[in-house]
Design an enzyme around this catalytic site. Structure first.
Site, PDB file in Angstrom:
ATOM      1  N   ASN A 118       0.835  -1.198   0.000  1.00 31.42           N
ATOM      2  CA  ASN A 118       0.000   0.000   0.000  1.00 31.42           C
ATOM      3  C   ASN A 118       0.874   1.253   0.000  1.00 31.42           C
ATOM      4  OD1 ASN A 118      -1.760  -2.010   2.187  1.00 31.42           O
ATOM      5  ND2 ASN A 118      -2.684  -1.344   0.267  1.00 31.42           N
ATOM      6  N   ASP A 127      -6.434  -6.942   6.976  1.00 33.85           N
ATOM      7  CA  ASP A 127      -7.872  -6.788   7.216  1.00 33.85           C
ATOM      8  C   ASP A 127      -8.697  -7.345   6.067  1.00 33.85           C
ATOM      9  OD1 ASP A 127      -7.267  -4.871   5.310  1.00 33.85           O
ATOM     10  OD2 ASP A 127      -8.200  -3.189   6.373  1.00 33.85           O
ATOM     11  N   ASP A 180      -2.612   0.167  11.263  1.00 37.74           N
ATOM     12  CA  ASP A 180      -2.804   1.467  10.619  1.00 37.74           C
ATOM     13  C   ASP A 180      -4.192   2.002  10.965  1.00 37.74           C
ATOM     14  OD1 ASP A 180      -2.234   3.707   9.123  1.00 37.74           O
ATOM     15  OD2 ASP A 180      -2.407   2.740   7.173  1.00 37.74           O
TER      16      ASP A 180
END
Length: 375
Positions: free
Chosen positions: A212, A240, A266
């Protein structure tokens, strides 16, 4: 006080049908010998989880710089199995970052829940292409004097700062940050493979939320992801199911080894809260269907992941054993920022910060200094 479980997870093995002794909040022994009195906690005793990348929880955000918010966050994190964490900033103005570092520095010793083990500065030395939920108007080249100021304002507890390796002055910045005892991480960057590897060779040792906010892997330009995979740096991973496909998470774990992958959340302020409208720094965020996304543009804006669920997810996805998953959410993140001397493992002489899990890895209880604080 003695505690028993069918399994006790240590850093290098699992004890079966052992007793763990705790005196004055410190682990003193592990023994097969049954004491006169003990508390049977059930299936699994594991080290308290360590989240080294988390912006907020229970409606609070580190960047709001609100007195008391850090304590509210630390108390809320107990329900996620986290017993140690690094409150994490965002790319923002120098003045706002000054204030955030000072507030954490003033309050970290007095939190009543999960223990604050330092600060992670996520930015502002990034580049725009993979900005994610970071504000590009504050992005600049690395400046060691700014880092020294933030570290001083915090009382010297900055543990990690993330930068983009293609910015000017990176090598010198990494050397000087490392000399201060601060780990340099890489992210929010369109760097080439060579630029990223050069930063690692200079001393950067973590890739944050791998995949990411970084240039992807291509067979003719391996990019940041290729450098993450091909270097000896630690790799953070958000498991997740929204940020990274489970198959991609498995590829990273297989390439790196599960002893170099740190599960992080995060998480932003909406963690532990209902769906709806929230803020991440200066940005409006909508939380819906388990995802936090910017209202403008729709980019993922951190997560609402609980670290205990990240542990469960990688086991349910069949990409890690329970032992590996627990280590990736405790020992490995602690090692990645050099705090494994105080947390991340169950060991004689360490604080009795631990969690109790059932055989489905559901959280039953959280203990801090040998005292039940959740569950």
């Amino acid at each position: 006080m003695f505690y028993k479980a069918k399994y006790i997870v240590l850093e290098d093995r699992i004890l079966e049908d052992y007793f763990m002794e705790v005196k004055d909040g410190i682990i003193t022994t592990f023994s097969k010998n049954e004491p006169d009195e003990y508390e049977d906690l059930g299936e699994i005793i594991a080290p308290g989880l360590v989240d080294t990348h988390i912006h907020g929880y229970k409606g609070e955000d580190i960047m709001n710089c609100k007195p008391g918010a850090l304590n509210k966050m630390s108390l809320g994190l107990l329900e996620t199995g986290v017993t140690s964490f690094l409150p994490t900033t965002l790319t923002d103005s120098v003045e706002r970052l000054n204030e955030a570092c000072k507030v954490v520095g003033d309050e970290w010793k007095d939190v009543e829940g999960a223990k604050v083990r330092g600060i992670f500065l996520e930015g502002p030395f990034f580049t725009e292409k993979y900005k994610g939920a970071q504000n590009p108007k504050y992005m600049t080249d690395p400046d060691i004097e700014k880092l020294k100021t933030w570290n001083d304002l915090s009382g010297g507890i900055v543990k990690k700062i993330a930068i983009a390796p293609e910015r000017e002055g990176v090598a010198d910045f990494i050397h000087q940050a490392n000399a201060l005892g601060i780990h340099v991480a890489l992210a929010h960057s369109d760097a080439t493979y060579d630029e990223a590897m050069s930063a690692v060779n200079e001393g950067a040792d973590i890739f944050i939320h791998t995949y990411n906010g970084m240039s992807g892997l291509h067979h003719r330009e391996p990019g940041m992801v290729g450098a993450a995979m091909n270097s000896d740096a630690y790799c953070e991973l958000i498991c997740d199911g929204h940020h990274v496909n489970p198959a991609s998470a498995n590829v990273l774990m297989n390439v790196k080894g599960r002893d170099r992958v740190a599960l992080i959340t995060d998480c932003m302020a909406a963690g532990g809260m209902d769906e709806g409208d929230y803020m991440l720094g200066e940005f409006d965020v909508l939380v819906k269907d388990g995802q936090a996304r910017l209202k403008e543009g729709g980019a993922l804006a951190g997560s609402i992941l609980k670290l205990k669920d990240g542990v469960k997810n990688v086991v349910e996805w069949d990409i890690a054993t329970a032992f590996e998953a627990i280590q990736m959410a405790s020992l490995i993140p602690a090692k990645s920022v050099g705090i494994d001397d105080v947390c991340g493992k169950l060991k004689e002489g360490y604080a009795a910060d631990f969690v109790v899990l059932d055989h489905h890895l559901e959280l039953i209880a959280t203990f801090i200094d040998g005292k039940r604080v959740f569950g």
